[in-house]
Design a protein around this motif. Structure first.
Motif, PDB file in Angstrom:
ATOM      1  N   MET A   1      68.185  19.492   0.733  1.00 38.92           N
ATOM      2  CA  MET A   1      68.329  20.480  -0.194  1.00 38.92           C
ATOM      3  C   MET A   1      67.068  21.651  -0.079  1.00 38.92           C
ATOM      4  SD  MET A   1      69.052  18.540  -3.784  1.00 38.92           S
ATOM      5  CE  MET A   1      69.269  19.851  -4.615  1.00 38.92           C
ATOM      6  N   THR A   2      67.246  22.826  -0.150  1.00 35.53           N
ATOM      7  CA  THR A   2      66.353  23.770  -0.191  1.00 35.53           C
ATOM      8  C   THR A   2      65.436  24.075  -1.206  1.00 35.53           C
ATOM      9  OG1 THR A   2      68.065  25.668  -0.828  1.00 35.53           O
ATOM     10  CG2 THR A   2      67.975  25.111   1.318  1.00 35.53           C
ATOM     11  N   ALA A   3      64.486  24.595  -0.805  1.00 34.52           N
ATOM     12  CA  ALA A   3      63.406  24.825  -2.022  1.00 34.52           C
ATOM     13  C   ALA A   3      63.832  25.861  -3.266  1.00 34.52           C
ATOM     14  CB  ALA A   3      62.191  25.197  -1.327  1.00 34.52           C
ATOM     15  N   GLU A   4      64.687  26.740  -2.552  1.00 33.67           N
ATOM     16  CA  GLU A   4      65.378  27.436  -3.473  1.00 33.67           C
ATOM     17  C   GLU A   4      66.100  26.912  -4.636  1.00 33.67           C
ATOM     18  OE1 GLU A   4      65.278  27.950  -0.401  1.00 33.67           O
ATOM     19  OE2 GLU A   4      63.931  29.677  -0.206  1.00 33.67           O
ATOM     20  N   GLU A   5      67.005  26.054  -4.210  1.00 37.71           N
ATOM     21  CA  GLU A   5      67.548  25.211  -5.016  1.00 37.71           C
ATOM     22  C   GLU A   5      66.944  24.208  -6.064  1.00 37.71           C
ATOM     23  OE1 GLU A   5      71.566  24.636  -1.968  1.00 37.71           O
ATOM     24  OE2 GLU A   5      69.995  22.857  -2.634  1.00 37.71           O
ATOM     25  N   LEU A   6      65.666  23.901  -5.580  1.00 37.18           N
ATOM     26  CA  LEU A   6      64.726  23.148  -6.250  1.00 37.18           C
ATOM     27  C   LEU A   6      63.795  23.925  -7.131  1.00 37.18           C
ATOM     28  CD1 LEU A   6      64.537  20.294  -4.002  1.00 37.18           C
ATOM     29  CD2 LEU A   6      65.968  20.222  -6.053  1.00 37.18           C
ATOM     30  N   GLU A   7      63.820  25.157  -7.217  1.00 38.60           N
ATOM     31  CA  GLU A   7      62.812  25.884  -7.850  1.00 38.60           C
ATOM     32  C   GLU A   7      62.263  25.504  -9.367  1.00 38.60           C
ATOM     33  OE1 GLU A   7      61.460  30.602  -8.497  1.00 38.60           O
ATOM     34  OE2 GLU A   7      63.667  30.148  -7.800  1.00 38.60           O
ATOM     35  N   GLU A   8      63.364  25.125 -10.072  1.00 39.35           N
ATOM     36  CA  GLU A   8      63.132  24.806 -11.505  1.00 39.35           C
ATOM     37  C   GLU A   8      62.271  23.389 -11.577  1.00 39.35           C
ATOM     38  OE1 GLU A   8      65.672  23.897 -15.294  1.00 39.35           O
ATOM     39  OE2 GLU A   8      66.715  24.313 -13.809  1.00 39.35           O
ATOM     40  N   GLU A   9      62.733  22.555 -10.722  1.00 35.44           N
ATOM     41  CA  GLU A   9      61.835  21.179 -10.540  1.00 35.44           C
ATOM     42  C   GLU A   9      60.281  21.522 -10.310  1.00 35.44           C
ATOM     43  OE1 GLU A   9      62.744  18.406 -11.410  1.00 35.44           O
ATOM     44  OE2 GLU A   9      64.825  19.302 -11.804  1.00 35.44           O
ATOM     45  N   PHE A  10      60.180  22.534  -9.136  1.00 32.34           N
ATOM     46  CA  PHE A  10      58.742  22.722  -8.947  1.00 32.34           C
ATOM     47  C   PHE A  10      58.027  23.424 -10.063  1.00 32.34           C
ATOM     48  CE2 PHE A  10      60.088  22.820  -4.426  1.00 32.34           C
ATOM     49  CZ  PHE A  10      59.249  22.304  -3.847  1.00 32.34           C
ATOM     50  N   ASN A  11      58.722  24.228 -10.915  1.00 27.27           N
ATOM     51  CA  ASN A  11      58.073  24.867 -12.069  1.00 27.27           C
ATOM     52  C   ASN A  11      57.761  23.703 -13.064  1.00 27.27           C
ATOM     53  OD1 ASN A  11      57.394  27.518 -11.539  1.00 27.27           O
ATOM     54  ND2 ASN A  11      59.915  27.704 -11.565  1.00 27.27           N
ATOM     55  N   LYS A  12      58.817  22.740 -13.056  1.00 27.96           N
ATOM     56  CA  LYS A  12      58.582  21.533 -14.298  1.00 27.96           C
ATOM     57  C   LYS A  12      57.375  20.940 -13.980  1.00 27.96           C
ATOM     58  CE  LYS A  12      63.337  21.086 -15.858  1.00 27.96           C
ATOM     59  NZ  LYS A  12      64.427  20.428 -16.097  1.00 27.96           N
ATOM     60  N   LEU A  13      57.106  20.452 -12.614  1.00 24.95           N
ATOM     61  CA  LEU A  13      56.065  19.551 -12.209  1.00 24.95           C
ATOM     62  C   LEU A  13      54.580  20.442 -12.506  1.00 24.95           C
ATOM     63  CD1 LEU A  13      57.099  18.169  -8.812  1.00 24.95           C
ATOM     64  CD2 LEU A  13      56.537  16.954 -10.680  1.00 24.95           C
ATOM     65  N   VAL A  14      54.753  21.756 -12.246  1.00 21.41           N
ATOM     66  CA  VAL A  14      53.413  22.476 -12.367  1.00 21.41           C
ATOM     67  C   VAL A  14      52.966  22.542 -13.916  1.00 21.41           C
ATOM     68  CG1 VAL A  14      52.209  25.000 -12.255  1.00 21.41           C
ATOM     69  CG2 VAL A  14      53.802  24.089 -10.349  1.00 21.41           C
ATOM     70  N   GLN A  15      54.161  22.504 -14.856  1.00 22.47           N
ATOM     71  CA  GLN A  15      53.853  22.833 -16.005  1.00 22.47           C
ATOM     72  C   GLN A  15      53.584  21.306 -16.671  1.00 22.47           C
ATOM     73  OE1 GLN A  15      57.223  24.518 -18.060  1.00 22.47           O
ATOM     74  NE2 GLN A  15      57.420  26.187 -16.408  1.00 22.47           N
ATOM     75  N   VAL A  16      54.015  20.460 -16.169  1.00 23.02           N
ATOM     76  CA  VAL A  16      53.881  18.793 -16.649  1.00 23.02           C
ATOM     77  C   VAL A  16      52.292  18.511 -16.690  1.00 23.02           C
ATOM     78  CG1 VAL A  16      54.279  16.391 -16.544  1.00 23.02           C
ATOM     79  CG2 VAL A  16      56.117  18.279 -16.713  1.00 23.02           C
ATOM     80  N   PHE A  17      52.089  18.807 -15.313  1.00 27.60           N
ATOM     81  CA  PHE A  17      50.439  18.397 -15.016  1.00 27.60           C
ATOM     82  C   PHE A  17      49.554  19.443 -15.719  1.00 27.60           C
ATOM     83  CE2 PHE A  17      52.589  16.408 -11.283  1.00 27.60           C
ATOM     84  CZ  PHE A  17      52.299  15.165 -11.557  1.00 27.60           C
ATOM     85  N   ALA A  18      49.840  20.618 -15.483  1.00 25.62           N
ATOM     86  CA  ALA A  18      49.079  21.412 -16.371  1.00 25.62           C
ATOM     87  C   ALA A  18      48.896  21.082 -17.936  1.00 25.62           C
ATOM     88  CB  ALA A  18      49.416  22.993 -16.283  1.00 25.62           C
ATOM     89  N   GLN A  19      49.949  20.648 -18.639  1.00 28.40           N
ATOM     90  CA  GLN A  19      49.778  20.205 -19.957  1.00 28.40           C
ATOM     91  C   GLN A  19      48.967  19.045 -20.150  1.00 28.40           C
ATOM     92  OE1 GLN A  19      50.518  21.895 -22.400  1.00 28.40           O
ATOM     93  NE2 GLN A  19      52.655  22.968 -22.658  1.00 28.40           N
ATOM     94  N   ARG A  20      49.085  18.067 -19.393  1.00 30.82           N
ATOM     95  CA  ARG A  20      48.501  16.595 -19.364  1.00 30.82           C
ATOM     96  C   ARG A  20      46.865  17.270 -19.254  1.00 30.82           C
ATOM     97  NH1 ARG A  20      51.593  12.408 -15.859  1.00 30.82           N
ATOM     98  NH2 ARG A  20      53.463  12.333 -16.938  1.00 30.82           N
ATOM     99  N   SER A  21      46.437  18.173 -18.354  1.00 27.00           N
ATOM    100  CA  SER A  21      45.152  18.422 -18.329  1.00 27.00           C
ATOM    101  C   SER A  21      44.313  19.249 -19.569  1.00 27.00           C
ATOM    102  CB  SER A  21      44.871  19.304 -17.124  1.00 27.00           C
ATOM    103  OG  SER A  21      45.463  20.585 -17.293  1.00 27.00           O
TER     104      SER A  21
END
Length: 560
Positions: free
Chosen positions: A192-212
């Protein structure tokens, strides 16, 4: 003994003096003693030089006797140890018993035989099988003697077995991959390409930022790990020609502000400007707060000026609170008061910006009151909080927590007020959020010790609160082991990365990491020629290649 010897010498000298005896015999014992002129021997014995010489001589004799006794005992111990190693087990046990003063009649009847159970006070002789199959002694463990060998100095101490050191990881196992990370990596491996998984990338960034940002639920070392992974996933988006969403960038900046990551906050803010993002008051305050949490006073003041000049925004109370926090980190209370005075001047002139959150209006005063509460200065802390109440600023749970902490930090004695502690604890329990924690486990321990377990539990029952609603127990011991490991890593790396070893403790810069990742992912896919040799594929974008790389066939140099 030296003083006694000198006294005996003087007494013997007086008794041997013939002049003294002769004069006393003629005059009689009842006659008054006439002044006598002592003889030469008596006069010499009374001189201070001879007295001092006698003391020195006596001390030398005593020291020589002690040294001879000590050396004799040491040589006897060495000889006894050598003789013991050449004797069988039974004879060696017998020699030890004799050395301790135990006769044959004191030994058991079956002495010398192998007993089924060893007696409590027996000297246990351990043997070890050697390579040739014989039993050889390797250590002595007498149970009746002390660990240091008791009266037998030749008895060896037991060596503790070295346990293998377990690998120390981050507390709470926060360094292992999450389910979302595994799913994303699996999808990328499947094609799968990174463009198709752009939403998953953003969720990971947001989840770890919220935990911090959850400082009551995670330790500081854990929150720094979370913000590090959030930044790394955002970097992977840049490498894949993607951009974090505005929400991801905003949460990333807030996470950097929560842990005091000034370099990360500044780098991502600059990236947002270069990417044409609309950055406002929240983003500027996040960068100022990040510098304040790290104690960068000048950096916080510079970003405050940039907020006015480049952003065209007037600083709000949260902006000034970041600068006050920077002064508090370095212990400059004069700077804190001066910044608070600037805030009041801006408020009087009407140039103070409007806060995004209404509760931020009391934040600068809370930071100042907390600095007084940390040192137990309850009078100044309460005076600052009373000023907040007089100005009718919002009374948040932070205000109530600082008020209670100021009373808890007062040492036991006449200055401590138990009634104020109980009242402050009740007010804080009433202001607890419905879904969320109230304070840390260390703060809860202070409340328990001050109130007592009975009164503490009674207040919780009165307001229908449980300990699970107030705090979570954090792995403080694991965090201590992790900090010690970081110190060991710094000592090992000393001389390799830096002379002081601080390279293992300093955060990696964002620009350096991004450059390294771009270089790592820019590897050229080699192609194939008719001869089977791999050469770089020109379709990858490489135009000017060295001549030796572009040869279709290999030249065999030096071979005919």
């Amino acid at each position: 003994s030296a003083f006694g010897l000198a006294g005996d010498m003087r007494q013997s000298t007086r008794e041997a003096c013939p002049t003294s005896r002769r004069v006393r015999s003629h005059a009689g014992m009842d006659a008054p003693a006439a002044p006598l002129a002592p003889c030469r021997r008596h006069r010499l014995s009374s001189s201070p030089v001879l007295k001092r010489g006698a003391l020195v001589a006596a001390a030398a004799v005593a020291a020589a006797a002690f040294s001879a006794a000590f050396l004799g005992r040491a040589f006897a111990g060495v000889a006894q140890q050598r003789a013991r190693s050449a004797l069988p087990a039974v004879q060696t046990q017998r020699s030890l018993q004799v050395a301790r003063g135990i006769g044959r009649e004191d030994l058991p009847a079956d002495f010398g035989e192998t007993p089924k159970e060893k007696p409590k006070e027996a000297l246990v002789y351990n043997e070890k099988e050697s390579k040739n199959g014989k039993q050889v002694p390797y250590k002595w463990t007498p149970t009746s003697l002390s660990r240091r060998g008791g009266s037998l100095g030749t008895v060896r101490q037991e060596r503790k077995e070295e346990r293998p050191s377990k690998e120390v990881t981050l507390p709470g196992a926060v360094s292992r991959q999450t389910v979302r990370e595994v799913q994303l990596k699996t999808a990328l491996r499947k094609g799968m390409t990174a463009e198709e998984l752009e939403e998953e990338f953003n969720k990971l960034v947001q989840v770890f930022a919220q935990r911090s940002r959850q400082e009551l639920k995670w330790l500081s070392v854990q929150r720094r790990e979370f913000i590090r992974r959030s930044k790394r996933w955002a970097t992977e988006m840049l490498i894949a020609n993607l951009e974090p969403s505005p929400a991801s960038l905003r949460l990333l900046l807030l996470g950097c502000a929560a842990v005091g990551d000034d370099s990360g906050a500044a780098w991502w803010f600059e990236w947002g400007l270069s990417a044409g993002r609309d950055l406002g008051r929240l983003e500027y305050n996040a960068v100022i707060e990040a510098h304040g949490g790290d104690g960068r006073v000048q950096g916080a003041k510079d970003w405050l000026d940039r907020m006015k000049e480049e952003g065209g925004l007037e600083p709000d109370p949260r902006s000034y609170a970041g600068v006050i926090e920077a002064y508090e980190q370095v212990g400059n209370r004069v700077g804190m008061l001066q910044t608070l005075s600037q805030l009041q001047e801006a408020e009087a002139d009407g140039t103070l910006g409007e806060s995004i959150d209404p509760g931020d209006a009391s934040l600068p005063y809370v930071v100042l009151a907390r600095s007084y509460a940390k040192v137990g200065d309850v009078n100044r802390a309460i005076a600052v909080l009373k000023y907040v109440k007089q100005k009718e600023l919002p009374i948040t749970k932070e205000v109530l927590r600082v008020r209670l902490e100021a009373h808890l930090r007062v040492p036991r004695g006449p200055r401590r007020n138990p009634e104020e502690i109980q009242r402050g604890f009740e007010d804080l329990i009433q202001a607890r959020p419905k879904n969320g924690l109230l304070y840390t486990d260390k703060f809860d321990m202070l409340c328990r010790k001050s109130l007592g377990q009975t009164r503490y539990q009674g207040i919780l029952n009165k307001y229908n609160a449980t300990t699970e609603d107030l705090f979570v127990r954090l792995p403080s011991s694991a965090a201590l082991l992790w900090r010690k490991k970081l110190i060991r890593m710094g000592l090992r790396s000393r001389g390799k990365t830096s002379s002081s070893g601080l390279g293992a403790l300093i955060r990696q810069k964002e620009t350096k990491y991004l450059s390294w990742r771009k270089w790592q992912t820019s590897a050229i896919t080699p192609g194939f020629t008719k001869s089977g040799l791999m050469i770089p594929d020109r379709s990858q974008g490489m135009k000017e290649l060295p001549e030796w790389i572009t040869l279709p066939k290999a030249d065999r140099m030096g071979v005919r």
